[in-house]
Enzyme design. Structure first.
Site, PDB file in Angstrom:
ATOM      1  N   THR A 159       0.285  15.589 -26.013  1.00 56.62           N
ATOM      2  CA  THR A 159      -0.054  16.650 -24.877  1.00 56.62           C
ATOM      3  C   THR A 159       0.958  17.632 -25.504  1.00 56.62           C
ATOM      4  OG1 THR A 159       2.263  15.993 -23.953  1.00 56.62           O
ATOM      5  CG2 THR A 159       0.109  14.828 -23.147  1.00 56.62           C
ATOM      6  N   GLU A 191      -4.558  13.033 -21.336  1.00 60.14           N
ATOM      7  CA  GLU A 191      -4.252  11.704 -20.685  1.00 60.14           C
ATOM      8  C   GLU A 191      -5.345  11.171 -20.197  1.00 60.14           C
ATOM      9  OE1 GLU A 191      -2.564  14.606 -20.600  1.00 60.14           O
ATOM     10  OE2 GLU A 191      -0.309  14.147 -19.806  1.00 60.14           O
ATOM     11  N   LYS A 248       4.617  30.553  -4.482  1.00 60.54           N
ATOM     12  CA  LYS A 248       4.888  30.498  -3.171  1.00 60.54           C
ATOM     13  C   LYS A 248       5.398  31.540  -2.537  1.00 60.54           C
ATOM     14  CE  LYS A 248       5.973  26.712  -0.194  1.00 60.54           C
ATOM     15  NZ  LYS A 248       6.722  25.444   0.059  1.00 60.54           N
ATOM     16  N   TRP A 279       1.431  29.383  -0.203  1.00 63.50           N
ATOM     17  CA  TRP A 279       0.673  29.150  -1.388  1.00 63.50           C
ATOM     18  C   TRP A 279      -0.168  30.183  -1.723  1.00 63.50           C
ATOM     19  CZ3 TRP A 279       3.946  26.463  -4.297  1.00 63.50           C
ATOM     20  CH2 TRP A 279       4.743  25.459  -3.763  1.00 63.50           C
TER      21      TRP A 279
END
Ligand code: ADP
Length: 546
Positions: free
Chosen positions: A188, A338, A448, A453
């Protein structure tokens, strides 16, 4: 009543195996072409018959060098035919192919190679200067150089072509394996913490390939001409090399030439019917193409009817519309290293066949519907699943036979896997009643503001829909009153000047509330890219800390 005896399946216990795909290619598609662009920009033509023979020789050569089952063989290569041979030849000999990302810093490549305990390395000759910067830190026992030119390969390096010439392909026998045995591994990006290894198996790769090739996913057919622009060192070029070998479709590899001019040139020489890459590649390509219509009319034609698979980052609706104007349909997928990587795909579900153009574009700009074999849920902060109402958001969690259940030699932790074993993706999304996932952010990119959000992805997509904007990336900056506020980093299209008040007006006209507008704009020359070509928000946060 007679006792019921358990019934057993009568099916053969045949393991899923990449070797089957390799055999198919050799037996059924021997004359189909594999074209590679070389560093000198010439084209080298192979076919699947040669690929089959050479791949088996590679397998034998690796065994002759002492490869043992499970040994890692790293590759440091661009997209070309020999890299494809590694995709199949290394597992055929019982090894595990580990693709190294050549865009990472040399120290990081060394760290990853050591973490994987890579025993052998296959490297392009043009990448030897990169290898020289980290070879001393690694313990590769054999370094095999793939030579693009006829210049001799100096000892102690081994010449890939000489090894193949010397190997007896007829002697080669596939190394016995179980379908759960490892075939390849990929790390990753490590944007948070150290990179982590994901290890794929025969079974996961074959299942992912079958799902990827479905009509509503890649819709790959043997008659396709596929140009994989996504690097083969990035999530296995999204699995397309396996799909190509399974279907025998023609492959056109761009080699190291990924500049928009080069891709457009290659599209004239070998017009693809299907191509794949991250959004930033297609953004530069369409800008280059559209500019050429004025500056060099007739220099390039876009391949009529080509489909383009785009993912790895949010795909702006403006990009989809821009390509559709030229008869090219962009199909979006979402996933991660993944998830092998395809986990959701946006396609025209039957209920939208008659939908108007705006609805089709809106859906194409979503991450799409989960692919078969992948279970998905949006976990809210309160631990319950967000309803499929297109509004409620939660962290995407996934589970399935080609989703990783752990990382290589890393203890399973709660921040990466839920208590009941689902992968926590770190992406935040909603899902509507039709099963369409809409990514609003990565957990680490969320803004935020005053307890509410703000989606950086929504702001970016709307900004990139403005006629003067080439690229836009939105990050959070600290704010004493609201805790965080959005900062928009914007790149103007060539010849345009940015008018931030006009951009705000554009956002308001596109449904954003006043409090969601960027607190600040920064005009920048280009958005920094990650090693996989995506917008590099971490770098932007360093550039604009407050
Ligand atoms: P990295 O981007 O960290 O190098 P990956 O290549 O595995 O690692 O990328 C996975 C991430 O890319 C996902 O978790 C998600 O944040 C992002 N991503 C992938 N596809 C999409 C998409 N279609 N829309 C939005 N984000 C996406």
């Amino acid at each position: 009543m007679a006792t019921t005896r358990p019934i057993r399946s009568t099916m053969m216990p045949v393991h899923l195996s990449l070797n089957h795909l390799l055999d198919r290619a050799g037996q059924l598609f021997a004359s189909n072409e594999i074209v590679s662009r070389l560093p000198d920009k010439s084209l080298r033509r192979h076919n699947y018959g040669a690929f089959y023979a050479r791949t088996r020789k590679l397998g034998q050569a690796l065994l002759d060098l002492g490869l043992q089952p499970g040994d890692r063989v790293a590759t440091l290569c661009w997209n070309h035919h020999a890299h494809l041979e590694c995709y199949f030849g290394i597992p055929a000999a019982g090894g595990v192919m580990h693709t190294l990302n050549l865009r990472l810093a040399p120290d990081e490549i060394a760290w990853i190679a050591n973490d994987a305990k890579d025993r052998f390395l296959v490297v392009d000759d043009v990448l030897l200067p990169l290898l020289a910067q980290f070879q001393g830190q690694c313990g590769f026992e054999k370094i095999i150089v793939f030579p693009f030119s006829s210049a001799p390969v100096a000892a102690p390096f081994l010449n890939y072509e000489t090894l193949l010439d010397q190997a007896d392909g007829n002697k080669f026998a596939y190394v016995a394996h179980h379908e759960d045995d490892a075939v390849s591994m990929c790390y990753t990006s490590g944007t948070t913490g150290k990179p982590k290894g994901v290890v794929y198996s025969h079974r996961s790769t074959v299942l992912h390939t079958l799902v990827g090739c479905l009509g509503d996913c890649w819709g790959l057919r043997g008659a396709d001409v596929v140009m994989p622009v996504t690097p083969m060192f990035h999530a296995n070029s999204w699995g397309m090399p396996y799909g190509a070998v399974m279907t025998g479709c023609k492959l056109v590899f761009p080699g190291p030439h990924l500049h928009p001019d080069d891709l457009l040139d290659l599209m004239q020489l070998e017009p693809p019917t299907l191509s794949l890459g991250v959004p930033t590649i297609w953004m530069s390509l369409i800008q280059t193409y559209e500019a050429s219509l004025h500056t060099q009319p007739g220099r390039w034609k876009l391949p009529a009817g080509m489909r383009s698979l785009v993912g790895g980052a949010a795909v702006p609706e403006a990009l989809i519309r821009a390509f559709d104007k030229h008869g090219i349909w962009i199909q979006q997928g979402w996933g991660m290293t993944e998830t092998s990587p395809l986990a959701t795909v946006s396609y025209t579900k039957s209920e939208f066949i008659h939908a108007d153009a705006d609805e089709r574009y809106r859906r194409a700009a979503m991450a799409g519907v989960p692919v078969p074999l992948v279970d998905i849920r949006m976990r809210g902060d309160d631990g319950t699943d967000a309803p499929w109402d297109g509004q409620a958001v939660g962290e995407i969690q996934v589970r399935g036979p080609f989703i990783t259940g752990s990382y290589h030699e890393v203890p399973v932790s709660e921040d990466k896997f839920s208590a009941d074993g689902w992968l926590r993706t770190g992406d935040v999304a909603s899902m509507d009643a039709h099963g369409f996932v809409r990514i609003t952010d990565r957990t680490k990119d969320l803004i935020k503001s005053g307890g509410e959000w703000i989606s950086s992805v929504d702001l970016e997509n709307a900004l990139m829909g403005h006629a003067d904007v080439a690229e836009a990336a939105v990050i959070a900056i600290p704010d004493p009153k609201w805790s965080e506020r959005p900062l928009a980093c914007v790149v103007a299209k060539p010849g345009k000047t940015l008018d931030f008040a006009a951009l705000n007006a554009h956002l308001l006209a596109n449904g954003f509330a006043k409090w969601q507008l960027p607190e600040r704009y920064e005009g920048i020359a280009t958005v920094p890219r990650t090693s996989t070509g995506k917008f590099y928000k971490l770098k932007l946060r360093e550039m604009f800390p407050a």
